[in-house]
Design an enzyme around this catalytic site. Structure first.
Site, PDB file in Angstrom:
ATOM      1  N   ASP A 235      -7.947  -6.000  -5.994  1.00  0.00           N
ATOM      2  CA  ASP A 235      -7.745  -4.878  -5.068  1.00  0.00           C
ATOM      3  C   ASP A 235      -8.847  -3.846  -5.289  1.00  0.00           C
ATOM      4  O   ASP A 235      -9.058  -3.390  -6.415  1.00  0.00           O
ATOM      5  CB  ASP A 235      -6.360  -4.266  -5.305  1.00  0.00           C
ATOM      6  CG  ASP A 235      -5.928  -3.294  -4.205  1.00  0.00           C
ATOM      7  OD1 ASP A 235      -6.779  -2.517  -3.723  1.00  0.00           O
ATOM      8  OD2 ASP A 235      -4.737  -3.297  -3.861  1.00  0.00           O
TER       9      ASP A 235
ATOM     10  N   HIS B 121      -6.823  -5.775  -1.148  1.00  0.00           N
ATOM     11  CA  HIS B 121      -5.767  -4.784  -0.943  1.00  0.00           C
ATOM     12  C   HIS B 121      -4.801  -5.270   0.138  1.00  0.00           C
ATOM     13  O   HIS B 121      -5.116  -5.241   1.318  1.00  0.00           O
ATOM     14  CB  HIS B 121      -6.369  -3.439  -0.546  1.00  0.00           C
ATOM     15  CG  HIS B 121      -5.339  -2.357  -0.425  1.00  0.00           C
ATOM     16  ND1 HIS B 121      -4.512  -2.007  -1.478  1.00  0.00           N
ATOM     17  CD2 HIS B 121      -4.979  -1.572   0.606  1.00  0.00           C
ATOM     18  CE1 HIS B 121      -3.697  -1.039  -1.086  1.00  0.00           C
ATOM     19  NE2 HIS B 121      -3.960  -0.760   0.179  1.00  0.00           N
TER      20      HIS B 121
ATOM     21  N   SER C  81       0.847  -1.196   0.000  1.00  0.00           N
ATOM     22  CA  SER C  81       0.000   0.000   0.000  1.00  0.00           C
ATOM     23  C   SER C  81       0.885   1.250   0.000  1.00  0.00           C
ATOM     24  O   SER C  81       1.760   1.361  -0.849  1.00  0.00           O
ATOM     25  CB  SER C  81      -0.957  -0.032   1.190  1.00  0.00           C
ATOM     26  OG  SER C  81      -1.957   0.929   1.045  1.00  0.00           O
TER      27      SER C  81
END
Ligand code: CA
Length: 583
Positions: free
Chosen positions: A449, A495, A199
């Protein structure tokens, strides 16, 4: 002669390893190990700031990819430095394993959101020293967005640079000579240096690859939230689709669309296992409108517990009523527009989108129980970016979308692209320094994601390929690139983790793969990932390296990695709404 050098080296190693943690974990040893000021350009270390204390049998979280927690022992070191000619102060902390455990490695872990990592112990289990930095703005307590503005219209550019890339680079620059000195190793002792994050941690890793390429031997970057200009504004896009269409679909209808898409596209990869391992085939072959008329039911939810009759939805936080209905053409129109991605009023593409079959969590409207209606809900991460980083006014976020159009979003993206090109943008495609240092990059992204679109990573990989190898054809360029930069899509994954909606694989041992690549010269061709739930729990899949794609043929137990031009083309975008290149 050769023998005596070897003997001396062995003697020295033996001496170092024989030292106890208490022997080396002293203020005096750390001060003596600091490189002399003038050695590290622009960094003035403050020896009087050094602290050092042994920590025995502490609990470690187990690192990035979810290993079990372990007991760790290390030397906790803190020290400060200032930038030459500048009256600032940056605090860094390091964790050094005990001498017998040190394997000449340094490990940097990424943070997430707007936070740098604040735990310096992530490398201990790898025999690595590791570190964390307060970046000069007390990043151990402050997330960057809380201090990005000094006041309305006034950006703290020092903080932007430090958060953007500089703080981590400086921390690692200091760490290498410090580690050698700490353990009494010679000046030319190789310190294998690794980065790992996902991330914003993925973005931070890319910042190091792009800006400090010769500092790192190996970088593992997951779902990088880079291309910040586009990424953050894109969080506003689903709400703007609903605002523009003047229709706010019930959350249960959106969940039904996602789950029905997963069910329909699951078999296209050749195995019905609950996972859409080929979202490209789904995009090319499945028509969302076929879901119109399907019924849905969700029990009332008070918040994060999810929707009863459906699979639990990620990112659902507001309370919702019992919902019982059928998917309408309007519901599908919203989903289709979101998956199509942002275009301006001329039809030029502004950005890519989440892959079809990804959760549509950014699109969930808010339920107003007073009016029994679904209303505009602007995800805070997108709204905050617009008001703080683009309009430079406040951190409160957008309250509504009055007078906001698709062109407005493109304009905001363009402003961010220009304003933050040298700080937060993090998409420099020229990795010559990294490559020529012999460094290795392992880049991965969950294919479903719902926050950072998987295609955003594909686009960067394509940018690097064309910038680094302009004269090679695609096959030649891919082979050359794979020697030092490999990209993997993780089928079904969300994610930075496996996905509750699709029980697919997720990598568990990326650091071991990277250590083998860097220290043992074993270039991977596939990436190990383990299925953690569902009918195939425990199965280890050897994921296909992009641009090849998995396909189970004729009921085979294992998939092949196939090359499919139409599928690759479905991942390829040109952002013609911008005059500047978007890497
Ligand atoms: Ca499947």
């Amino acid at each position: 002669m050769r023998q005596s050098i070897t003997a001396a080296a062995v003697a020295m190693t033996a001496t170092t390893n024989a030292a106890s943690l208490a022997d080396v974990c002293t203020v005096a040893n750390v001060q003596a190990a600091l490189p002399a000021n003038g050695t590290l350009l622009g960094i003035d270390l403050i020896p009087s700031s050094v602290t050092a204390s042994p920590v025995y049998n502490a609990t470690s979280g187990g690192g990035m990819t979810g290993g079990s927690s372990t007991s760790i022992t290390y030397c906790n070191v803190t020290l400060s430095y200032t930038h030459t000619g500048k009256d600032d102060k940056v605090v860094v902390k390091y964790a050094f394993p005990e001498p017998s455990a040190f394997k000449n490695r340094f490990y940097v872990a990424g943070g997430g959101g707007y936070s740098l990592n604040s735990d310096a112990t992530g490398g201990i289990s790898y025999g690595a020293a590791s570190g964390a930095t307060d970046a000069g703005y007390d990043a151990f307590s402050n997330s960057y967005d809380s201090i990005a503005l000094l006041g309305a219209g006034s950006i703290d550019w020092d903080a932007a640079h430090m958060f953007g890339y500089q703080a981590l680079g400086e921390m690692t620059t200091i760490a290498k000579p410090l580690a050698r000195g700490f353990y009494g190793a010679s000046d030319n002792t190789k310190i294998y240096t690794y980065y790992e994050g996902c991330s914003d941690g993925g973005r931070e890793g890319m910042s190091q690859v792009q800006r400090w390429g010769d500092l790192y031997d190996g970088a593992i970057t997951g779902a990088p939230a880079f291309r910040m200009s586009h990424q953050q504004v894109n969080h506003v896009f689903p709400a703007l689709v609903e605002h523009t269409l003047d229709y706010y679909p019930p959350t249960c209808a959106l969940a039904k669309i996602v789950n029905a898409t997963i069910a329909a596209c699951d078999p296209l990869d050749g195995r019905t296992d609950g996972v859409v391992s080929r979202t490209d085939l789904c995009k090319l072959q499945f028509n969302l409108s076929s879901i119109v008329g399907e019924s849905y039911y969700c029990s009332a939810s008070s918040g994060s517990s999810g929707a009863g009759g459906m699979k639990k939805r990620q990112g659902q936080t507001s309370s919702t009523p019992e919902q019982n209905g059928t998917v309408t053409a309007q519901d599908v129109a919203v989903a289709q527009a979101i998956y199509d991605g942002l275009h301006n009023s001329k039809g030029e593409r502004g950005y890519l989108s989440w892959q079809i079959a990804s959760d549509l969590s950014d699109a969930n409207p808010t339920y107003n129980s007073d009016t029994d209606a679904w209303e505009l809900n602007i995800p805070s991460i997108g709204g905050e970016w617009v008001t703080e980083f683009i309009e430079m006014e406040s951190t409160d976020g957008l309250s509504d979308l009055t007078n906001v159009t698709y062109d407005t979003l493109v304009s905001w993206m363009n402003t961010g692209l220009i304003r933050y090109t040298d700080t937060l943008q993090t998409t420099l495609p020229d990795l010559s320094t990294f490559q020529s240092a012999g460094s290795k990059l392992l880049h991965y992204h969950g294919e479903s994601d719902f926050s950072v679109p998987a295609a955003s990573s594909v686009h960067y990989w394509q940018s690097v390929r064309s910038v680094m190898y302009p004269d090679l054809d695609d096959a030649e360029a891919e082979k050359a690139l794979a020697e030092w930069y490999q990209f993997y899509l993780i089928p079904g994954a969300g994610h930075c983790s496996a996905n509750q909606l699709q029980p697919g694989p997720y990598p568990q041992d990326n650091m071991q793969t990277m250590i083998d690549w860097v220290e043992n010269g074993i270039q991977p061709s596939r990436l190990n990932a383990t299925v953690s739930s569902g009918d195939y729990e425990g199965e280890v899949q050897r994921l296909c390296q992009w641009p090849s794609r998995p396909l189970w043929k004729d009921g085979s137990d294992d998939f092949e990695c196939v090359s499919d031009e139409a599928s690759i083309e479905s991942w390829t975008y040109t952002f013609d709404a911008f005059k500047l290149p978007v890497y």
